[in-house]
Design an enzyme around this catalytic site. Structure first.
Site, PDB file in Angstrom:
ATOM      1  N   LYS A 105      30.193  25.376 -31.411  1.00 45.82           N
ATOM      2  CA  LYS A 105      29.390  24.782 -32.413  1.00 45.82           C
ATOM      3  C   LYS A 105      28.653  23.647 -31.873  1.00 45.82           C
ATOM      4  O   LYS A 105      29.299  22.558 -31.488  1.00 45.82           O
ATOM      5  CB  LYS A 105      30.141  24.338 -33.758  1.00 45.82           C
ATOM      6  N   ASN A 108      34.851  21.271 -44.442  1.00 44.44           N
ATOM      7  CA  ASN A 108      36.169  20.562 -43.691  1.00 44.44           C
ATOM      8  C   ASN A 108      36.242  19.299 -44.859  1.00 44.44           C
ATOM      9  O   ASN A 108      37.138  19.307 -45.221  1.00 44.44           O
ATOM     10  CB  ASN A 108      35.630  19.962 -42.526  1.00 44.44           C
ATOM     11  N   THR A 109      35.542  18.430 -44.972  1.00 43.01           N
ATOM     12  CA  THR A 109      35.857  17.025 -45.639  1.00 43.01           C
ATOM     13  C   THR A 109      36.372  17.421 -47.125  1.00 43.01           C
ATOM     14  O   THR A 109      37.300  16.701 -47.477  1.00 43.01           O
ATOM     15  CB  THR A 109      34.524  16.302 -45.658  1.00 43.01           C
TER      16      THR A 109
END
Lengths: 254, 254, 254, 254
Positions: free
Chosen positions: B95, B204-205
């Site tokens: 990524k 994610n967060t």
């Protein structure tokens, strides 16, 4: 699980029976939705006969009928319709819909409150369809409503939760279940409604007019579960600034 | 199922490993998410040792690692980081994140394109994190990108799909998978991303900072499924006028 | 120019008198706004004396007072307050505000309709503050209201036109002036309200709490003019696809 | 007043010359707009002759021409077009537009940066049309751009400020004027752009396709002034809770 009046429901997705291409398609979608409370317009039910076509497709042990009064124009007509429904369908549950406006189908707050008062006294379990009006919701509570059903946007518009600021007020203040009705156009809308703390949602058009109603019903079913789960797990706050989830010390500094 | 490069994935939910309170909490959430492709910041990996703590929690047969270059400031640093990662982690998947801006963490289109070109030539499977820029996406395709990862809103903001108009352009034109990255703050956002036709999302967060990461991960997992299902079943159109789902001929007219 | 009851106004910007730091600052802002109709809370007026401080700052020949009933909780209190106001301020114009809810200050549709009916019979020119409820607006017309004042968002929130879909319904159906009240937080919001066809807007908080109330009042004044002008000149339609304003045949082709 | 390069402008509204029904209608609108900087597509100008029809309508002492490169597909074509324009129109100002994408007309970040670098070296005053990309804006500054022109939404869409979050980032970081270009569909959009601190806006389609271009141009003119005034006077903050502008102690309590 959530409770309306004294009845416990496993599914937080209510569905409706309008706009499907066929009764078979409708039945498949309702089963895929997992819905346990299904609205049916009184107008579409043969109140005299026993073998009404729509009703025959709704005879499943996990499904309770929620007759709606779509088509009535005031409290008086609503009460009359409710009494016919109670006798014919053997249920005192009622989705109260009074929308005299033929263009936008917005509900009438005055007649809806009046009808709720009368119907509650007559022993009905009343679930009124209303605008997302926080004060009206509190007055409906005082009048004995079993739940409130504020709209997300205009019926059948698929526009989603245009009233979200007001829905949040309603949810924060309500002592009865809040079921978001009308305008939910996609599973993401239903998930969002659940994320802000709604007790349930009612979806009809978005399922019935989709390319594959049974599959769309299943999508709504799990989106509602996802949204509720997120509400319970508590979402993080929204911030204006970015905050990296990966460390930002320069890669090559050390 | 969807495919990046020549690899088939059952789950359309990618997850990240940042911001969790503990490695155990992270592992539980990743397992609950069903994710098969998990980003890990190179900075956090002990590239020399074998027993890195984070990596030990990611050793599950269904999980592939996707190292990210968070912290690099230009193409040159990115290529160097990628080569270290390939050796240490034994994967050529990457990524690519180049965000020199310390405040908003927005990606650099110029350096990202340049790095993608070089890394593709070096045999990497490159998944670049970018602004929702339709022209850049096409140029990345020409450069040999394996997918594009446009942002929904600023990293870690939980603001959702603020770039939706541009995401729709990107999706309509792309010949590689479109994975919506950054800003997805709730399962409803993930469902929405899938409804407009994204191939996958990266979260994610919103999982890591929630009140219950494992449960939130599960909520995202099923929201992504719901959104994809809705995309495949085709949503109805959005209209400005209301349209009743119940018949509107007056109840008492006949 | 527009008309409420039989009175013609040159300015489509109504203002309020709350939240200013001083009466002098208020007066300067009201004059800069060009407003000809200014609300004043009955509670703040010394109904017995002649030399009330607020009123002394509102004595300008182009300004008419619009007393409001903020603080009343039901129709009965509203009618009583209106009668006091009529005697003390020598005007039968009244901004009717009934918001029993102390947290969100949302108006009560039931008591507002009831008070409007009574006050209209008593000869008042009633301008009720209401939720953006299309059916309630029509019922207020039947009750003899002089105008309707639907909210854009919660009072004092500066959130703008969150109810825009419903405001458009109201405007399309109304036979009395529609004045958008509450929530207008910036001149762009006021311009937008005028662009969709509102007859006027009422602004208070956004002017009073700004860094420079007189200058902000002037900004609102001209934004309202701009918005009305755009409404009259008819805006172009909104499209999903891009359409170049410059020719797109390749520059070097010919 | 604001400055681009070393030139001071009294008006913060830039306009374009495309899509009008006639040159006379265009001229009337441009004059009504008060605009001092007007874009004209090189393609539409007869670069060899002196008596070009469009140009004859733009010969007003307060109007400077801003030739644009609409139609070029890469940096090389842009540089060539710019040089032709400089010779024919006797100006080194240039609106740089490179949008190879025929469907959405989105600008190319890579070629635009490259062309900006070259043109700045060649002595041009470059105003590049770009996506609302904060990092690209900083790189254009490094390349010597005179201003940045990020888009609000797709060209000609009239969708308004869909990129507002990114525009705010750009404005907060920019050392050159920020001119919001593309997508501004109504005076309220222009006012909003100014309220968030943009230095200027460019409007073409929304004026040209309106029912009355000259009147719409005037509406934009004053909306831009209103928005700038509000920015300077500082808007109040937006809050989630309501806050009454009138006192809320109960009317009858004392």
């Amino acid at each position: 699980m959530f409770t309306i009046a004294d009845k416990v429901f496993g599914s937080r997705l209510l569905t409706g029976t309008g706009k499907f291409n066929s009764a078979g398609q409708m039945e498949a979608a309702l089963l895929a939705s997992g819905s346990e409370l299904v609205t049916v317009a009184l107008k579409r039910v043969d109140l005299k006969g026993q073998d009404d076509d729509i009703l025959s497709h709704l005879r499943h042990s996990h499904i309770s009928l929620l007759p709606n009064t779509s088509g009535v124009r005031n409290a008086k007509e609503a009460v009359f319709a409710a009494q016919l429904a109670r006798e014919a369908l053997e249920t005192n549950w009622l989705k109260l819909e009074i929308h005299p406006d033929p263009k936008y189908l917005m509900p009438d707050p005055i007649e809806t409150l009046k009808a709720t008062e009368e119907l509650a006294k007559l022993g009905f379990i009343v679930l009124p369809y209303i605008h997302a009006d926080p004060v009206l919701c509190k007055r409906l509570e005082d009048a004995g409503t079993a739940a409130v059903m504020p709209l997300g946007s205009a019926i059948g518009s698929n526009k989603g939760l245009k009233t979200i600021d007001f829905l949040e007020m309603i949810i924060s203040q309500s002592n009865v279940p809040v079921i978001i009705d009308a305008g939910i156009g996609a599973p993401s809308d239903a998930a969002k409604a659940m994320e802000i703390g709604a007790d349930a949602v009612l979806v009809n058009t978005a399922i019935a007019v989709s390319g594959d109603p049974a599959r769309m019903a299943e999508a709504f079913k799990i989106a509602v579960i996802a949204g509720r789960m997120a509400f319970e797990a508590k979402l993080g706050s929204i911030s204006s600034l970015a905050a990296a989830s990966s460390p930002l010390t320069s890669f090559l500094d050390d």
